[in-house]
Scaffold this motif. Structure first.
Motif, mmCIF file in Angstrom:
data_model
loop_
_atom_site.group_PDB
_atom_site.id
_atom_site.type_symbol
_atom_site.label_atom_id
_atom_site.label_comp_id
_atom_site.label_asym_id
_atom_site.label_seq_id
_atom_site.Cartn_x
_atom_site.Cartn_y
_atom_site.Cartn_z
ATOM 1 N N LYS A 7 0.839 -1.202 0.000
ATOM 2 C CA LYS A 7 0.000 0.000 0.000
ATOM 3 C C LYS A 7 0.876 1.256 0.000
ATOM 4 N N GLN A 8 1.933 1.221 0.770
ATOM 5 C CA GLN A 8 2.841 2.362 0.832
ATOM 6 C C GLN A 8 3.530 2.565 -0.518
ATOM 7 N N ARG A 38 1.124 4.208 -2.953
ATOM 8 C CA ARG A 38 0.946 5.639 -2.678
ATOM 9 C C ARG A 38 2.131 6.444 -3.201
ATOM 10 N N GLU A 98 1.916 9.204 -6.174
ATOM 11 C CA GLU A 98 2.421 10.552 -5.940
ATOM 12 C C GLU A 98 3.448 10.931 -7.005
#
Length: 153
Positions: A134-135, A138, A142
């Motif tokens: 998940k990180q 993200r 970004e």
């Protein structure tokens, strides 16, 4: 002694003239390998030398022979002190051979090097493969948001 508890059949250096025993059987009896099949496999791969020569599993081993063998990453050099036809307890098996001083020192150095080596799992985060976390998603989103806007402008 009862008939069930007999001492292991061992031959000493005095019995040297009577002959030797198979290398694979001696390695098994001396507890270097768990089974004779493993001993045969290691001998076949060239990981066991008798008096600095490649050997076959059926080669005779006698008291006084020098064996060099590898167990995983551990390399040992031992002198054959006795022969045993049976696989006995570990303390009895240790009386069948004597490890050389050079071999003991090399094993200690290797153990120290392994102890001081960095943990292999620490570098996994940078070399991750498979599905992103998940990180990771993200961060990627970004990054893509900024690169897309820069290309369109």
């Amino acid at each position: 002694m009862s008939s069930k508890q007999q001492p292991p059949k061992t031959a000493t250096a005095q019995d040297k003239s009577t002959g030797g025993m198979r290398l694979d059987k001696w390695l098994w009896a001396a507890r270097f390998y768990k089974t004779r099949a493993l001993a045969v496999e290691e001998i076949g791969r060239g990981r066991v030398l008798v008096n600095e020569q490649a050997a076959k599993p059926s080669r005779d081993v006698r008291a006084g022979d020098r064996l060099r063998l590898r167990q995983g990453v551990v390399e040992r050099e031992v002198l054959v002190l006795g022969l045993s036809q049976v696989r006995g307890p570990a303390p009895v098996a240790q009386t069948l051979y004597q490890e050389t001083a050079e071999s003991l020192a090399a094993r200690e150095r290797a153990a120290e090097a392994r102890r001081l080596a960095p943990e292999p799992a620490l570098g996994i985060a940078e070399n991750r493969q498979g599905r992103p976390t998940k990180q990771d998603r993200r961060r990627l989103a970004e990054w893509q948001r900024w690169t897309v806007s820069a290309d369109e402008a």
